[in-house]
Motif scaffolding. Structure first.
Motif, PDB file in Angstrom:
ATOM      1  N   HIS A  73      45.176  28.077  52.180  1.00 46.74           N
ATOM      2  CA  HIS A  73      43.831  28.628  52.357  1.00 46.74           C
ATOM      3  C   HIS A  73      42.836  27.964  51.412  1.00 46.74           C
ATOM      4  O   HIS A  73      41.737  27.576  51.831  1.00 46.74           O
ATOM      5  CB  HIS A  73      43.841  30.144  52.115  1.00 46.74           C
ATOM      6  CG  HIS A  73      44.377  30.943  53.259  1.00 46.74           C
ATOM      7  ND1 HIS A  73      45.706  30.934  53.613  1.00 46.74           N
ATOM      8  CD2 HIS A  73      43.756  31.780  54.142  1.00 46.74           C
ATOM      9  CE1 HIS A  73      45.892  31.725  54.658  1.00 46.74           C
ATOM     10  NE2 HIS A  73      44.727  32.255  54.991  1.00 46.74           N
ATOM     11  N   LEU A  74      43.221  27.823  50.151  1.00 48.41           N
ATOM     12  CA  LEU A  74      42.301  27.265  49.165  1.00 48.41           C
ATOM     13  C   LEU A  74      41.950  25.817  49.478  1.00 48.41           C
ATOM     14  O   LEU A  74      40.769  25.440  49.492  1.00 48.41           O
ATOM     15  CB  LEU A  74      42.922  27.366  47.766  1.00 48.41           C
ATOM     16  CG  LEU A  74      42.098  26.783  46.621  1.00 48.41           C
ATOM     17  CD1 LEU A  74      40.765  27.511  46.508  1.00 48.41           C
ATOM     18  CD2 LEU A  74      42.869  26.852  45.305  1.00 48.41           C
ATOM     19  N   ILE A  75      42.973  25.000  49.736  1.00 51.35           N
ATOM     20  CA  ILE A  75      42.716  23.595  50.029  1.00 51.35           C
ATOM     21  C   ILE A  75      41.932  23.452  51.320  1.00 51.35           C
ATOM     22  O   ILE A  75      40.998  22.642  51.413  1.00 51.35           O
ATOM     23  CB  ILE A  75      44.050  22.824  50.100  1.00 51.35           C
ATOM     24  CG1 ILE A  75      44.708  22.792  48.714  1.00 51.35           C
ATOM     25  CG2 ILE A  75      43.831  21.402  50.601  1.00 51.35           C
ATOM     26  CD1 ILE A  75      46.071  22.144  48.704  1.00 51.35           C
ATOM     27  N   GLY A  76      42.296  24.230  52.338  1.00 54.26           N
ATOM     28  CA  GLY A  76      41.571  24.154  53.601  1.00 54.26           C
ATOM     29  C   GLY A  76      40.115  24.531  53.454  1.00 54.26           C
ATOM     30  O   GLY A  76      39.224  23.872  54.000  1.00 54.26           O
ATOM     31  N   ILE A  77      39.839  25.595  52.699  1.00 55.48           N
ATOM     32  CA  ILE A  77      38.462  26.049  52.505  1.00 55.48           C
ATOM     33  C   ILE A  77      37.645  25.016  51.739  1.00 55.48           C
ATOM     34  O   ILE A  77      36.520  24.667  52.136  1.00 55.48           O
ATOM     35  CB  ILE A  77      38.463  27.407  51.772  1.00 55.48           C
ATOM     36  CG1 ILE A  77      38.958  28.515  52.710  1.00 55.48           C
ATOM     37  CG2 ILE A  77      37.072  27.737  51.240  1.00 55.48           C
ATOM     38  CD1 ILE A  77      39.171  29.842  52.035  1.00 55.48           C
ATOM     39  N   VAL A  78      38.196  24.499  50.645  1.00 55.34           N
ATOM     40  CA  VAL A  78      37.455  23.530  49.831  1.00 55.34           C
ATOM     41  C   VAL A  78      37.191  22.243  50.617  1.00 55.34           C
ATOM     42  O   VAL A  78      36.077  21.702  50.594  1.00 55.34           O
ATOM     43  CB  VAL A  78      38.218  23.225  48.528  1.00 55.34           C
ATOM     44  CG1 VAL A  78      37.526  22.110  47.756  1.00 55.34           C
ATOM     45  CG2 VAL A  78      38.305  24.475  47.658  1.00 55.34           C
ATOM     46  N   LEU A  79      38.200  21.753  51.334  1.00 52.53           N
ATOM     47  CA  LEU A  79      38.013  20.514  52.092  1.00 52.53           C
ATOM     48  C   LEU A  79      37.058  20.717  53.270  1.00 52.53           C
ATOM     49  O   LEU A  79      36.338  19.788  53.654  1.00 52.53           O
ATOM     50  CB  LEU A  79      39.357  19.991  52.582  1.00 52.53           C
ATOM     51  CG  LEU A  79      40.262  19.403  51.499  1.00 52.53           C
ATOM     52  CD1 LEU A  79      41.566  18.902  52.103  1.00 52.53           C
ATOM     53  CD2 LEU A  79      39.565  18.271  50.745  1.00 52.53           C
ATOM     54  N   SER A  80      37.034  21.921  53.845  1.00 57.71           N
ATOM     55  CA  SER A  80      36.062  22.198  54.906  1.00 57.71           C
ATOM     56  C   SER A  80      34.641  22.190  54.348  1.00 57.71           C
ATOM     57  O   SER A  80      33.709  21.681  54.996  1.00 57.71           O
ATOM     58  CB  SER A  80      36.367  23.556  55.556  1.00 57.71           C
ATOM     59  OG  SER A  80      37.595  23.529  56.241  1.00 57.71           O
ATOM     60  N   ILE A  81      34.470  22.738  53.156  1.00 57.60           N
ATOM     61  CA  ILE A  81      33.157  22.689  52.510  1.00 57.60           C
ATOM     62  C   ILE A  81      32.751  21.239  52.251  1.00 57.60           C
ATOM     63  O   ILE A  81      31.606  20.837  52.509  1.00 57.60           O
ATOM     64  CB  ILE A  81      33.184  23.493  51.197  1.00 57.60           C
ATOM     65  CG1 ILE A  81      33.339  24.990  51.494  1.00 57.60           C
ATOM     66  CG2 ILE A  81      31.921  23.246  50.382  1.00 57.60           C
ATOM     67  CD1 ILE A  81      33.502  25.856  50.256  1.00 57.60           C
ATOM     68  N   CYS A  82      33.697  20.441  51.764  1.00 57.01           N
ATOM     69  CA  CYS A  82      33.407  19.028  51.484  1.00 57.01           C
ATOM     70  C   CYS A  82      33.016  18.283  52.755  1.00 57.01           C
ATOM     71  O   CYS A  82      32.056  17.497  52.769  1.00 57.01           O
ATOM     72  CB  CYS A  82      34.627  18.365  50.848  1.00 57.01           C
ATOM     73  SG  CYS A  82      35.032  18.957  49.198  1.00 57.01           S
ATOM     74  N   ALA A  83      33.780  18.514  53.840  1.00 55.72           N
ATOM     75  CA  ALA A  83      33.490  17.817  55.093  1.00 55.72           C
ATOM     76  C   ALA A  83      32.153  18.257  55.669  1.00 55.72           C
ATOM     77  O   ALA A  83      31.373  17.428  56.166  1.00 55.72           O
ATOM     78  CB  ALA A  83      34.612  18.082  56.099  1.00 55.72           C
ATOM     79  N   GLY A  84      31.865  19.564  55.609  1.00 53.87           N
ATOM     80  CA  GLY A  84      30.582  20.039  56.098  1.00 53.87           C
ATOM     81  C   GLY A  84      29.419  19.455  55.318  1.00 53.87           C
ATOM     82  O   GLY A  84      28.394  19.062  55.895  1.00 53.87           O
ATOM     83  N   ALA A  85      29.584  19.351  53.989  1.00 50.66           N
ATOM     84  CA  ALA A  85      28.527  18.775  53.151  1.00 50.66           C
ATOM     85  C   ALA A  85      28.339  17.290  53.449  1.00 50.66           C
ATOM     86  O   ALA A  85      27.204  16.813  53.608  1.00 50.66           O
ATOM     87  CB  ALA A  85      28.876  18.987  51.676  1.00 50.66           C
ATOM     88  N   ALA A  86      29.447  16.539  53.533  1.00 54.24           N
ATOM     89  CA  ALA A  86      29.356  15.104  53.814  1.00 54.24           C
ATOM     90  C   ALA A  86      28.732  14.856  55.176  1.00 54.24           C
ATOM     91  O   ALA A  86      27.927  13.926  55.358  1.00 54.24           O
ATOM     92  CB  ALA A  86      30.749  14.477  53.734  1.00 54.24           C
ATOM     93  N   ASN A  87      29.094  15.685  56.158  1.00 48.44           N
ATOM     94  CA  ASN A  87      28.546  15.517  57.506  1.00 48.44           C
ATOM     95  C   ASN A  87      27.047  15.782  57.529  1.00 48.44           C
ATOM     96  O   ASN A  87      26.277  15.064  58.180  1.00 48.44           O
ATOM     97  CB  ASN A  87      29.271  16.469  58.455  1.00 48.44           C
ATOM     98  CG  ASN A  87      29.292  15.972  59.876  1.00 48.44           C
ATOM     99  OD1 ASN A  87      29.399  14.777  60.118  1.00 48.44           O
ATOM    100  ND2 ASN A  87      29.209  16.891  60.824  1.00 48.44           N
ATOM    101  N   ALA A  88      26.608  16.811  56.801  1.00 52.46           N
ATOM    102  CA  ALA A  88      25.183  17.136  56.749  1.00 52.46           C
ATOM    103  C   ALA A  88      24.401  16.031  56.049  1.00 52.46           C
ATOM    104  O   ALA A  88      23.307  15.651  56.485  1.00 52.46           O
ATOM    105  CB  ALA A  88      24.983  18.471  56.036  1.00 52.46           C
ATOM    106  N   ILE A  89      24.949  15.522  54.953  1.00 54.83           N
ATOM    107  CA  ILE A  89      24.277  14.440  54.220  1.00 54.83           C
ATOM    108  C   ILE A  89      24.178  13.188  55.089  1.00 54.83           C
ATOM    109  O   ILE A  89      23.141  12.511  55.115  1.00 54.83           O
ATOM    110  CB  ILE A  89      25.040  14.141  52.918  1.00 54.83           C
ATOM    111  CG1 ILE A  89      24.953  15.347  51.969  1.00 54.83           C
ATOM    112  CG2 ILE A  89      24.495  12.888  52.235  1.00 54.83           C
ATOM    113  CD1 ILE A  89      25.887  15.261  50.785  1.00 54.83           C
ATOM    114  N   ALA A  90      25.265  12.879  55.816  1.00 60.06           N
ATOM    115  CA  ALA A  90      25.251  11.701  56.687  1.00 60.06           C
ATOM    116  C   ALA A  90      24.222  11.840  57.795  1.00 60.06           C
ATOM    117  O   ALA A  90      23.474  10.895  58.091  1.00 60.06           O
ATOM    118  CB  ALA A  90      26.642  11.489  57.279  1.00 60.06           C
TER     119      ALA A  90
END
Length: 361
Positions: A73-90
């Motif tokens: 749960h922890l790794i999935g949540i953190v990596l989802s936040i990272c991917a969402g942030a990177a996608n928005a920035i891109a």
């Protein structure tokens, strides 16, 4: 098995399937049972294979250690936040999404026909290509799918993801393909770690799993209320846990998108430090975990190899359409009886239910 090997296997607290295989091995040692049939050969039968697969998958969810569950749960949540942030920035910078390939694949066709930015096809082709390249790199580092924390060099993959994001930052976000490669690398890593149960860079499969799990929960309640059998409760727990996990991932991706957008508005290109730093922290955390639990993980890996040899029992037969081997295997486990009875008995055994219980009981 040697005594020390039995000790190692017992430490794993294996699911009921282990008991079935142990019983099968004892029965197969009897001379009056005919030709011994290893599990690998019995699995060439579709009915046996489906019954084993369904119950093993259920057992994995029901018996997952708390440490593994929290870690997923922890790794999935953190990596989802990272991917969402990177996608928005891109998207803010390039007007392209880099965390998935569906939109880019569609854009290739649209641009080839002049319906979207005519002539600008190469950039979306590169986004798809580099996403695949990132996945290939993950496959080179993680040679096989595993569901155990510390059993593969996940920290190396996480550091590479952060490095690709920082390379894009160093060049003032001029190379969206580097972010696409980072997302492909991250997605392949998390899918390998979770046995393809979790995705963090796109939410289509996540939303699908969440909806289907909720649908099964509602259907089960409408048909039976809360008058559940033990098997129904097991299925309910599996669907409930999947629904909770998928919901957490979807919400985390949305939160990550908002974080990325706010970060870009406030810090510009430096907002990439947000997903990169979180990914580095995860990598360091996994490295520390692997060092602290090195001996325990080595024992688990050895026990898994022993059990895998038990399951294989030699090469499977070439003719997958021959049911005689599967029937012989079921007969050895169930002790005989009609074919339908043997199949039901086998299903009950791999479900961990008493021999005198019904299929639904």
């Amino acid at each position: 098995l040697k005594s020390q090997d039995i000790y190692l296997v017992q430490k794993l607290q294996p699911p009921p399937l282990f008991l079935v295989v142990s019983k099968a091995e004892q029965l197969m040692s009897r001379e009056d049972q005919g030709r011994p049939v290893p599990l690998a050969e019995a699995l060439t039968n579709t009915a046996v294979r489906n019954a084993v697969l369904e119950n093993v998958q259920r057992s994995v969810v029901l018996n997952l250690p708390t440490r593994e569950k929290v870690g997923m749960h922890l790794i999935g949540i953190v990596l989802s936040i990272c991917a969402g942030a990177a996608n928005a920035i891109a998207f803010t910078t390039f007007k392209y999404y880099v965390s998935h390939v569906s939109g880019s694949s569609t854009a290739i066709g649209l641009r080839m026909e002049g319906l979207q930015k005519p002539g600008d096809v190469l950039i979306v082709v590169e986004l798809v290509f580099y996403f695949i390249v990132g996945s290939v790199i993950a496959g080179l580092i993680i040679p096989s799918a595993t569901m155990k924390m510390g059993q593969a060099r996940y920290e190396l993959v996480l550091f590479l993801v952060a490095a690709m994001e920082l390379v894009c930052w160093m060049h003032n976000l001029r190379y969206p393909e580097m972010l696409a490669a980072a997302m492909g690398l991250q997605n392949a890593m998390i899918s390998s770690w979770s046995g393809n149960a979790v995705r963090t860079t796109h939410m289509t499969g996540t939303a699908t799993d969440m909806g289907s799990a909720l649908g099964r929960i509602c259907a089960r309640y409408c048909m039976k209320g809360f008058n559940y059998t033990d098997e129904d409760w097991d299925l309910h727990i599996v669907d409930r846990q999947k629904f909770v996990l998928m919901t957490c991932l979807l919400v985390s991706f949305i939160v990550g998108g908002d974080i990325g957008a706010r970060g870009y508005r406030s810090f510009g290109v430096h907002s990439l430090f947000i997903p990169a730093s979180l990914t580095i922290i995860l990598g360091i955390g996994h490295m520390i975990y692997s060092m602290v639990n090195k001996e325990e993980m080595a024992q688990e890996k050895k026990a898994e190899e022993i059990f895998a040899r038990q399951l294989s029992g030699g090469d499977a037969g070439e003719d997958s359409g021959d049911d005689s081997a599967a029937e012989q295997f079921i007969r050895q486990i169930s002790g005989g009886g009609a074919k339908a009875d043997r199949v039901e008995q086998f299903v009950r055994q791999i479900s961990g239910k008493p021999a005198d219980a019904g299929i639904g009981g």
